[in-house]
Design an enzyme around this catalytic site. Structure first.
Site, PDB file in Angstrom:
ATOM      1  N   CYS A 126       0.810  -1.221   0.000  1.00  0.00           N
ATOM      2  CA  CYS A 126       0.000   0.000   0.000  1.00  0.00           C
ATOM      3  C   CYS A 126       0.842   1.268   0.000  1.00  0.00           C
ATOM      4  CB  CYS A 126      -0.970  -0.001   1.179  1.00  0.00           C
ATOM      5  SG  CYS A 126      -0.187   0.070   2.818  1.00  0.00           S
ATOM      6  N   ASN A 177      -5.746   1.626  -4.129  1.00  0.00           N
ATOM      7  CA  ASN A 177      -4.830   1.115  -3.112  1.00  0.00           C
ATOM      8  C   ASN A 177      -4.352  -0.286  -3.466  1.00  0.00           C
ATOM      9  OD1 ASN A 177      -6.595  -0.798  -0.778  1.00  0.00           O
ATOM     10  ND2 ASN A 177      -7.625   0.148  -2.515  1.00  0.00           N
ATOM     11  N   HIS A 234      -2.690   1.226   6.903  1.00  0.00           N
ATOM     12  CA  HIS A 234      -2.997   1.083   5.474  1.00  0.00           C
ATOM     13  C   HIS A 234      -3.268   2.465   4.883  1.00  0.00           C
ATOM     14  CE1 HIS A 234      -4.176  -1.027   1.826  1.00  0.00           C
ATOM     15  NE2 HIS A 234      -5.261  -0.249   1.752  1.00  0.00           N
TER      16      HIS A 234
END
Length: 300
Positions: free
Chosen positions: A210, A273, A261
């Site tokens: 990510c 993402n 994240h």
């Protein structure tokens, strides 16, 4: 003799009731021995069926002495049956999906992906119909055409208040507009990696995690960010969910340890993402991501 006179009067009465045009279009023929409907039709340049219709005959049997009306082709030009159709404003060529055609005006924060999802069509279709490429950037107020799809379910886009449009310093909106355009460019660049495999620690187009996707994407535009999501959460300035713009970083707590994240906001509630098995588009309003959302930062 009385019978003949009665017949003549009856015939005259019938002829008086027939329009003049009908009289001018027929002649009479007395059937002779050996005649047939076919031979009479040939001699008078018409058809057997036309004679039968003119005389209300139900068979082709005729007898000598019978009087037949012979129709002739009219010299009048038939009325045109051509249908003149009004050309629609635009119509789908045969290669396009059947169904309605929509005209869509781009509003703040919208992307091709968001519009395609709202109408139930593909991004590739939108690009093809509007002569766009993967490097194209949408402009505010730009009109797009969408073929097929369904009644749109486009979420309302929250526009920044007028005080935000004028910039943080209270001057003109040049800085904010420039940031918005750059943000759209960032988003379009990140979308080029959709489908690239998720790789733990990955930071190249062969595989991303990510924060690796975020760092790689922003570096392309000269914005250098820390490597991990926790450090990225500590840069930039906070942005409320209602004021999100394309290019903002959105953070989530997926392991209980804070901003574990990160993704790049696309617009319309969507963000790109690296998660699961590949780089993908998700919605911050989905049940999972909305329950793990921790905030956003603007680094542009």
């Amino acid at each position: 003799m009385k019978a003949r006179l009665k017949f003549a009067c009856g015939a005259a009465a019938c002829l008086m009731s027939v329009p003049t045009l009908a009289l001018a279009a027929t002649t009479e023929v007395h059937v002779k021995k050996g005649d047939s409907l076919y031979s009479i039709a040939v001699q008078n340049h018409t058809s057997v069926q036309a004679i039968m219709n003119a005389n209300h005959l139900h068979s082709s049997l005729i007898h000598p002495g019978q009087v037949l009306k012979i129709p002739h082709k009219t010299t009048q030009k038939p009325k045109s049956t051509a249908i003149h159709r009004t050309t629609p404003a635009y119509h789908a060529p045969p290669s396009h999906p059947a169904g309605p055609v929509w005209k869509v005006q781009v509003t703040s924060g919208e992307t091709l992906w968001g519009i395609a999802s709202a109408y139930g069509v593909s991004v590739q279709g939108l690009e093809s119909w509007n002569h766009l490429s993967t490097k194209s950037v949408l402009r505010l107020g730009q009109w797009l055409v969408v073929y097929g799809g369904h009644q749109p379910k486009r979420p309302a886009v929250t526009r920044p208040a007028s005080s935000h449009l004028s910039g943080r310093s209270g001057g003109n909106a040049t800085g904010t507009v420039g940031t918005g355009v750059l943000g759209l460019n960032v988003v379009r660049y990140a979308e080029r990696f959709l489908g690239v495999p998720y790789v733990w620690g990955g930071e190249s187009s062969s595989g991303f995690d990510c924060s690796g996707l975020v760092q790689f994407t922003f570096a392309h535009f000269g914005v250098y960010l820390p490597r991990d999501s926790f450090s990225q959460y500590n840069v930039g300035r906070p942005v409320s969910e209602a004021s999100l713009l394309p290019g903002d970083l959105v953070f989530f707590n997926t392991d209980g340890g804070g901003a574990s994240h990160v993704g790049i906001y696309v617009g319309g509630g969507a963000f790109v993402n690296a998660s699961g098995t590949h780089v993908q588009i998700d919605s911050i309003w989905s049940s999972y991501w909305s329950s793990h959302y921790v905030g956003a930062k603007r680094v542009l």
